[in-house]
Motif scaffolding. Sequence first.
Motif, PDB file in Angstrom:
ATOM      1  N   ILE A   4       0.882  -1.178   0.000  1.00 37.04           N
ATOM      2  CA  ILE A   4       0.000   0.000   0.000  1.00 37.04           C
ATOM      3  C   ILE A   4       0.912   1.219   0.000  1.00 37.04           C
ATOM      4  O   ILE A   4       1.785   1.341   0.860  1.00 37.04           O
ATOM      5  CB  ILE A   4      -0.900  -0.002   1.258  1.00 37.04           C
ATOM      6  CG1 ILE A   4      -1.820  -1.234   1.213  1.00 37.04           C
ATOM      7  CG2 ILE A   4      -1.704   1.284   1.357  1.00 37.04           C
ATOM      8  CD1 ILE A   4      -2.513  -1.519   2.531  1.00 37.04           C
ATOM      9  N   LEU A   6       1.211   5.331   0.042  1.00 33.78           N
ATOM     10  CA  LEU A   6       0.476   6.562   0.361  1.00 33.78           C
ATOM     11  C   LEU A   6       0.879   7.666  -0.612  1.00 33.78           C
ATOM     12  O   LEU A   6       2.047   8.073  -0.654  1.00 33.78           O
ATOM     13  CB  LEU A   6       0.805   7.011   1.789  1.00 33.78           C
ATOM     14  CG  LEU A   6       0.476   6.016   2.896  1.00 33.78           C
ATOM     15  CD1 LEU A   6       0.872   6.578   4.255  1.00 33.78           C
ATOM     16  CD2 LEU A   6      -1.008   5.676   2.877  1.00 33.78           C
ATOM     17  N   SER A  52      -2.981   4.780  -2.351  1.00 32.54           N
ATOM     18  CA  SER A  52      -3.926   5.475  -1.484  1.00 32.54           C
ATOM     19  C   SER A  52      -3.892   6.953  -1.843  1.00 32.54           C
ATOM     20  O   SER A  52      -2.968   7.674  -1.482  1.00 32.54           O
ATOM     21  CB  SER A  52      -3.515   5.248  -0.031  1.00 32.54           C
ATOM     22  OG  SER A  52      -4.149   6.189   0.782  1.00 32.54           O
ATOM     23  N   GLU A  78      -9.695   9.010  -0.858  1.00 31.67           N
ATOM     24  CA  GLU A  78     -10.316   9.708   0.267  1.00 31.67           C
ATOM     25  C   GLU A  78     -10.918  10.994  -0.284  1.00 31.67           C
ATOM     26  O   GLU A  78     -10.270  11.673  -1.097  1.00 31.67           O
ATOM     27  CB  GLU A  78      -9.258  10.131   1.295  1.00 31.67           C
ATOM     28  CG  GLU A  78      -8.564   9.024   2.001  1.00 31.67           C
ATOM     29  CD  GLU A  78      -7.109   9.374   2.279  1.00 31.67           C
ATOM     30  OE1 GLU A  78      -6.239   8.618   1.802  1.00 31.67           O
ATOM     31  OE2 GLU A  78      -6.836  10.395   2.932  1.00 31.67           O
ATOM     32  N   ALA A  87      -5.432   6.989   6.256  1.00 28.29           N
ATOM     33  CA  ALA A  87      -5.355   6.442   4.889  1.00 28.29           C
ATOM     34  C   ALA A  87      -5.018   4.949   4.917  1.00 28.29           C
ATOM     35  O   ALA A  87      -5.596   4.157   4.162  1.00 28.29           O
ATOM     36  CB  ALA A  87      -4.299   7.211   4.082  1.00 28.29           C
ATOM     37  N   ALA A  91      -7.390   1.494   3.864  1.00 28.49           N
ATOM     38  CA  ALA A  91      -6.950   0.425   2.955  1.00 28.49           C
ATOM     39  C   ALA A  91      -6.892  -0.928   3.667  1.00 28.49           C
ATOM     40  O   ALA A  91      -6.372  -1.906   3.126  1.00 28.49           O
ATOM     41  CB  ALA A  91      -5.571   0.780   2.384  1.00 28.49           C
TER      42      ALA A  91
END
Length: 346
Positions: A4, A6, A52, A78, A87, A91
């Motif tokens: 993941i 960000l 994300s 978002e 965040a 996820a």
Amino acid sequence: MRAIVLVGGEGTRLRPLTLCVPKAVVPVVNRPMMFLILNWLKSHGVSEVVLSACYKPDILRKVIGRTYRGMKIDYIYEESPLGTGGAVKRAEKYINGTTVVMNGDILTDLDLSKMLKFHRQKKSRVSIALTQASNPSSYGVVETGRDGSVLRFLEKPSPEEVAGKVLNINAGVYIIEPGTLDLMKDGKVYSIERDIFPKFIGDGFYGFVSRNIYWMDLGTAAKYVKACRDILEGAYKVKGLEAAGKNVKFGGGSRAVRPSCIGSGTVVGGNSRIGELSVLGKNCVIGKNCVVERAILWDNVTIGDNCVISDCVLAGGVKVGASSSVTGETVLGEGSVLAPYSRLRA
Ligand code: GDD
Ligand code: MG
């Protein structure tokens, strides 16, 4: 393995470069920064990536797409920023096994495979990559015990708090196990660094220290420029880096000095010099009798005749009129237009 990443921040410290594009799409040696991160993740066996996103998600999705070199790319959005912690919580459904979580503005060659081994040996719930940096107060500062367990996490401490100490900083790469985010509420804003990491202390939270690696947070123009130069000089290896792309044309008496990188379709007028440590994007037009050195030009930049362009960053579509001089760490945002005979020095 899944990662993941960000990428929802507005990139405020990189403005004006991030006024029109999210940081993840900012070109580094003519490819989106995110492609370099994806290459690194792939080289360590990551096959699925969740981005994300929050700031300018449409541009992000358009540039990065749904697959990259066989990796599956998913997006999670978002509506308003949930912070680095909120965040990750959002996820959470993607965290159904050991998962990499990382900041999306990090260029590094740290050994993620070795970090994963460390994570398994320690039976960590959360492992955090640590390294050293010259200015620790710009980062999260982390103290660890002899066994590697995290004893203290201090996000951006004041210079006095860290003066004279050799400290490890948060390198922005984490490995986490399912269930570790149970202490967070859905939809709430959290800073993972300030609100969550301190709570993990004493509960299977370990720091994986790497020294002598390449590591750079590309969050400011100065670090962005440094990273581009480091790549040109070979301190960070990028596969397929070409001195000149397809259909690059040089007028009589013009030349490029290496290391430099020129994108396809760019045309350089007669008697001009593209000096070392320059990056020119695709389809740029450089006039006659120009000097361009240690400068980063994004795609479609036009420079008139008799210009000196040095030590600066010009975003996409910038137009500089003839006989101008743009020097000294100037950074121009997308579409800026300078009249002939302009003098610009930051
Ligand atoms: N989805 C989402 N939502 N992403 C976000 C949000 C948000 O609200 N806020 C920030 N991000 C993303 C940014 O796009 C960036 O990729 C990453 O999270 C980290 O944010 P930065 O704003 O770049 O943080 P920093 O550089 O000041 O500090 C962080 O990174 C350092 C290492 O580079 C911290 O994690 C420090 O502890 C760390 O040392
Ligand atoms: Mg950052």
